[in-house]
Design a protein around this motif. Structure first.
Motif: not given
Length: 194
Positions: A140-156
């Motif tokens: 569970i990669a939490t605090k997703a709201d703290k990162i712009p949606k466009g960078k989610w896949q990169k962080h994942k």
């Protein structure tokens, strides 16, 4: 899943104290202060059944939460907190190992990581430990709201690569603030309850 009932049923330190019965269990692992309590509270639609704290190292027992009389969340002590004496950390480690390696009701471990940062060495060690014992892991990669949606896949991708995850283990992006990922997590847990 709509949660209509949730309560903490016991804080255990040894197997004799674990709840009896065969309800499926999902352990929550993560470093201290990563947001396990906030995750539990969001999943069950409660503000503070699981106590949140700004002081890391507060969870010192296995806390069993009964949900809808169908399953348990089991909050285990956080790892990676240096201010706890080594002897205490060792005792927590033994308590967690006993639970994780011998509990038949355990269906999977929900490993909570902070999406904003690459997983820590302690996160990698924990993931490797869980895989050593062939335990299914849902990250569970939490605090997703703290990162712009466009960078989610990169962080994942960073999470998957840093943990060197096996293909069948999933990474779910989650936010305790917005509830993003909550329905997806419940969907996965319901499949694993069977």
């Amino acid at each position: 899943m709509k949660v209509t009932q949730a309560e903490i049923v016991i804080s255990a330190v040894k197997p004799e104290q674990y709840p009896s019965g065969l309800l499926p269990e999902f352990a929550l692992a993560g470093r201290s202060n990563v947001g396990k309590s906030s995750f539990i509270n969001k999943m069950i639609n409660r503000k503070n059944l699981a106590r949140t704290s700004s002081k890391p190292g507060k969870t010192q027992t296995l806390n069993f939460y009964l949900i809808n009389e169908m399953l348990h969340f089991v909050d285990v002590p956080g790892y990676g907190f240096a201010k706890v004496p080594k002897s205490e950390r060792d005792a927590w480690g033994r308590m967690m190992q006993t639970y994780l390696t011998s509990r038949e009701q355990l269906r999977a471990v929900l490993m909570i990581v902070d999406l904003r940062h690459p997983p820590s060495k302690d996160d990698v060690t924990m993931y490797d430990y869980l895989k050593h014992y062939d335990l299914p892991v849902i990250v569970i990669a939490t605090k997703a709201d703290k990162i712009p949606k466009g960078k989610w896949q990169k962080h994942k991708k960073v999470v998957r690569e840093t943990l060197d995850m096996v293909q069948e283990d999933e990474v779910i992006l989650f936010s305790s603030e917005t509830g993003h990922g909550k329905d997806e997590v419940w969907g996965i847990l319901q499949k694993r309850m069977k």
